[in-house]
Design a protein around this motif. Structure first.
Motif, mmCIF file in Angstrom:
data_model
loop_
_atom_site.group_PDB
_atom_site.id
_atom_site.type_symbol
_atom_site.label_atom_id
_atom_site.label_comp_id
_atom_site.label_asym_id
_atom_site.label_seq_id
_atom_site.Cartn_x
_atom_site.Cartn_y
_atom_site.Cartn_z
ATOM 1 N N GLN A 200 0.973 -1.094 -0.005
ATOM 2 C CA GLN A 200 0.016 -0.051 -0.104
ATOM 3 C C GLN A 200 0.914 1.317 -0.004
ATOM 4 O OE1 GLN A 200 -3.315 -0.133 -0.452
ATOM 5 N NE2 GLN A 200 -2.909 -2.207 -0.400
ATOM 6 N N LYS A 201 2.189 1.177 0.408
ATOM 7 C CA LYS A 201 3.001 2.347 0.346
ATOM 8 C C LYS A 201 3.630 2.561 -0.861
ATOM 9 C CE LYS A 201 3.280 1.899 5.376
ATOM 10 N NZ LYS A 201 4.280 1.581 6.601
ATOM 11 N N ILE A 202 3.550 1.582 -1.746
ATOM 12 C CA ILE A 202 4.412 1.760 -3.173
ATOM 13 C C ILE A 202 3.376 2.559 -4.237
ATOM 14 C CG2 ILE A 202 5.477 0.390 -5.027
ATOM 15 C CD1 ILE A 202 6.750 0.297 -2.272
ATOM 16 N N LYS A 203 3.882 3.518 -4.769
ATOM 17 C CA LYS A 203 3.133 4.380 -5.778
ATOM 18 C C LYS A 203 3.397 3.531 -7.006
ATOM 19 C CE LYS A 203 4.927 8.092 -6.705
ATOM 20 N NZ LYS A 203 5.278 9.755 -6.684
ATOM 21 N N SER A 204 4.610 3.445 -7.500
ATOM 22 C CA SER A 204 4.830 3.063 -8.991
ATOM 23 C C SER A 204 6.137 2.062 -8.929
ATOM 24 C CB SER A 204 4.972 3.877 -9.749
ATOM 25 O OG SER A 204 6.103 4.804 -9.486
ATOM 26 N N ALA A 205 6.414 1.363 -10.032
ATOM 27 C CA ALA A 205 7.489 0.665 -10.249
ATOM 28 C C ALA A 205 8.193 0.960 -11.736
ATOM 29 C CB ALA A 205 7.149 -0.913 -9.974
ATOM 30 N N VAL A 206 9.424 0.685 -11.653
ATOM 31 C CA VAL A 206 10.217 1.071 -12.984
ATOM 32 C C VAL A 206 10.767 -0.273 -13.302
ATOM 33 C CG1 VAL A 206 11.662 2.481 -14.255
ATOM 34 C CG2 VAL A 206 10.274 3.365 -12.485
ATOM 35 N N PHE A 207 10.883 -0.843 -14.290
ATOM 36 C CA PHE A 207 11.514 -2.080 -14.920
ATOM 37 C C PHE A 207 12.650 -1.627 -15.554
ATOM 38 C CE2 PHE A 207 12.139 -6.169 -17.440
ATOM 39 C CZ PHE A 207 12.168 -6.877 -16.128
ATOM 40 N N ILE A 208 13.827 -1.891 -15.121
ATOM 41 C CA ILE A 208 15.215 -1.399 -15.378
ATOM 42 C C ILE A 208 15.953 -2.259 -16.310
ATOM 43 C CG2 ILE A 208 17.245 -0.287 -14.590
ATOM 44 C CD1 ILE A 208 14.890 1.277 -13.795
ATOM 45 N N SER A 209 16.065 -1.885 -17.554
ATOM 46 C CA SER A 209 17.168 -2.527 -18.423
ATOM 47 C C SER A 209 16.706 -3.975 -18.722
ATOM 48 C CB SER A 209 18.592 -2.555 -17.750
ATOM 49 O OG SER A 209 19.073 -1.385 -17.786
ATOM 50 N N GLY A 210 15.339 -4.413 -18.684
ATOM 51 C CA GLY A 210 14.833 -5.666 -18.962
ATOM 52 C C GLY A 210 15.316 -6.643 -17.960
ATOM 53 N N ARG A 212 15.345 -5.994 -13.899
ATOM 54 C CA ARG A 212 15.106 -5.711 -12.353
ATOM 55 C C ARG A 212 14.000 -4.676 -12.231
ATOM 56 N NH1 ARG A 212 17.008 -2.094 -9.491
ATOM 57 N NH2 ARG A 212 18.553 -0.600 -10.432
ATOM 58 N N TRP A 213 13.653 -4.513 -10.955
ATOM 59 C CA TRP A 213 12.718 -3.170 -10.691
ATOM 60 C C TRP A 213 13.158 -2.206 -9.770
ATOM 61 C CZ3 TRP A 213 8.084 -2.864 -13.299
ATOM 62 C CH2 TRP A 213 7.658 -3.987 -13.566
ATOM 63 N N ASP A 214 13.016 -1.061 -9.912
ATOM 64 C CA ASP A 214 13.075 0.001 -8.912
ATOM 65 C C ASP A 214 11.570 0.299 -8.499
ATOM 66 O OD1 ASP A 214 15.709 0.087 -9.007
ATOM 67 O OD2 ASP A 214 15.615 2.170 -9.846
ATOM 68 N N LEU A 215 11.265 0.296 -7.043
ATOM 69 C CA LEU A 215 10.111 0.724 -6.614
ATOM 70 C C LEU A 215 10.114 2.370 -6.277
ATOM 71 C CD1 LEU A 215 9.548 -2.391 -4.088
ATOM 72 C CD2 LEU A 215 8.809 -1.990 -6.544
ATOM 73 N N ILE A 216 9.106 2.848 -6.448
ATOM 74 C CA ILE A 216 9.015 4.342 -6.008
ATOM 75 C C ILE A 216 7.561 4.375 -4.854
ATOM 76 C CG2 ILE A 216 8.666 6.694 -6.788
ATOM 77 C CD1 ILE A 216 10.955 5.134 -8.128
ATOM 78 N N MET A 217 8.377 4.485 -3.702
ATOM 79 C CA MET A 217 7.232 4.672 -2.594
ATOM 80 C C MET A 217 6.408 5.844 -2.691
ATOM 81 S SD MET A 217 9.591 2.960 0.315
ATOM 82 C CE MET A 217 8.050 2.522 1.315
ATOM 83 N N LYS A 218 5.436 6.002 -1.959
ATOM 84 C CA LYS A 218 4.481 7.285 -1.974
ATOM 85 C C LYS A 218 5.070 8.531 -1.431
ATOM 86 C CE LYS A 218 0.112 4.713 -2.196
ATOM 87 N NZ LYS A 218 -1.101 4.286 -1.359
ATOM 88 N N ASN A 219 6.208 8.111 -0.801
ATOM 89 C CA ASN A 219 6.817 9.478 -0.122
ATOM 90 C C ASN A 219 8.231 9.672 -1.027
ATOM 91 O OD1 ASN A 219 8.485 7.241 0.491
ATOM 92 N ND2 ASN A 219 8.496 7.334 2.495
ATOM 93 N N ASN A 220 8.127 9.163 -2.345
ATOM 94 C CA ASN A 220 8.962 9.493 -3.439
ATOM 95 C C ASN A 220 10.474 8.579 -3.037
ATOM 96 O OD1 ASN A 220 7.262 10.945 -4.898
ATOM 97 N ND2 ASN A 220 7.850 12.634 -3.661
ATOM 98 N N VAL A 221 10.612 7.828 -2.295
ATOM 99 C CA VAL A 221 11.835 7.014 -2.097
ATOM 100 C C VAL A 221 11.937 6.013 -3.013
ATOM 101 C CG1 VAL A 221 13.175 5.646 -0.224
ATOM 102 C CG2 VAL A 221 11.876 7.650 0.564
#
Length: 280
Positions: A200-210, A212-221
């Motif tokens: 519930q604290k994760i806002k979005s996710a970025v798939f990096i270079s095909g 792995r993932w980077d998570l963007i939390m709702k506090n922008n961490v």
């Protein structure tokens, strides 16, 4: 001699005389059976095997019009399982409207056209004589929103991309980005199955270079996850989130790519300078 004659007459089989009424009854029963086979069973088999439709395809429009006069017209199009698909799009795929000859609707071609609609995962199409076209749909279930440049699409568990329209019912879905993100989204969300509060604290996710993932939390961490086996990293992230002040605006990035350690990158609010700290 008379006694022997009487004994012989007792052993003679008793022959029953067949009346003309019985002969007629048997003939009528046989005729009725032949009638049922000829006018009920055979047409049913022909229909199920497509012979009737094939024949009228050769006859063409005149054959369809002839059937229309006998009552084989589309009076109803019954659709089950529709939740999101546009009704007009379904009717266009059927290719027949009310009053048209029912043979104008080809179940196989209609099924193929329906399954080309992005919302529809599978479809069943049947002609139910004399006047109903029955359609059973299995629609896709969105699990995330894929943002590709300035456009947004929905993604299902199989990685299929679905047309997106603004609706409150999809606002809770995670936003994912990256060219190959749709095909890897389900794996990411499955990793959160044991961490509902963290999810519930994760806002979005970025798939990096095909990879792995980077998570963007709702506090922008930003949280950098490893390529494989993300659950230990999520366990560590949950502990960090509870034990350290990750919501005070100082932490910019958490690097969890190494299995035995993690890195926190902290920034000063005014100068935006980053200092690296290590937590084991």
């Amino acid at each position: 001699m008379r006694r022997k004659h009487k004994a012989a007459s007792r052993t003679r089989p008793n022959r029953r005389q067949i009346s003309w009424l019985e002969v007629f009854s048997n003939f009528y029963a046989a005729k009725r059976t032949i009638f049922m086979v000829s006018f009920i069973v055979l047409p049913t088999l022909s229909w199920s095997m497509g012979w009737v439709h094939t024949a009228f395809e050769h006859v063409g429009a005149k054959g369809e019009q002839a059937l229309a006069f006998t009552g084989f017209t589309v009076d109803d199009i019954l659709v089950e399982g529709r939740m999101q698909t546009d009704p007009q799009t379904i009717l266009a795929a059927v290719g027949a409207t009310r009053g048209d000859p029912i043979f104008k609707c080809d179940p196989n071609a209609t099924k193929e056209r329906l399954e080309n609609i992005t919302w529809i995962q599978s479809a069943t199409v049947q002609r139910r004589l004399p006047s109903t076209v029955y359609i059973r749909l299995v629609e896709r279930k969105p699990i995330a929103i894929w943002q590709n440049e300035s456009k947004r699409h929905l993604v299902d568990e199989h990685g299929a991309v679905i047309e997106y329209f603004e609706s409150p019912q999809f606002q809770h879905l995670m936003v994912v980005t990256g060219q190959q993100a749709p095909t890897h989204t389900k794996e990411l969300l499955d990793g959160f199955s044991d961490f509902p509060e963290l999810r519930q604290k994760i806002k979005s996710a970025v798939f990096i270079s095909g990879r792995r993932w980077d998570l963007i939390m709702k506090n922008n961490v930003r949280v950098k996850l490893p390529e494989k086996n993300i659950k230990p990293a999520l366990t560590h992230l949950e502990r960090l989130e509870k034990e350290h002040r990750l919501t005070d605006g100082r932490v910019a990035t958490i690097d969890l790519r190494l299995p035995d350690r993690s890195f926190l990158y902290v920034q000063e609010a005014e100068d935006d300078k980053k200092n690296k700290g290590k937590i084991t």
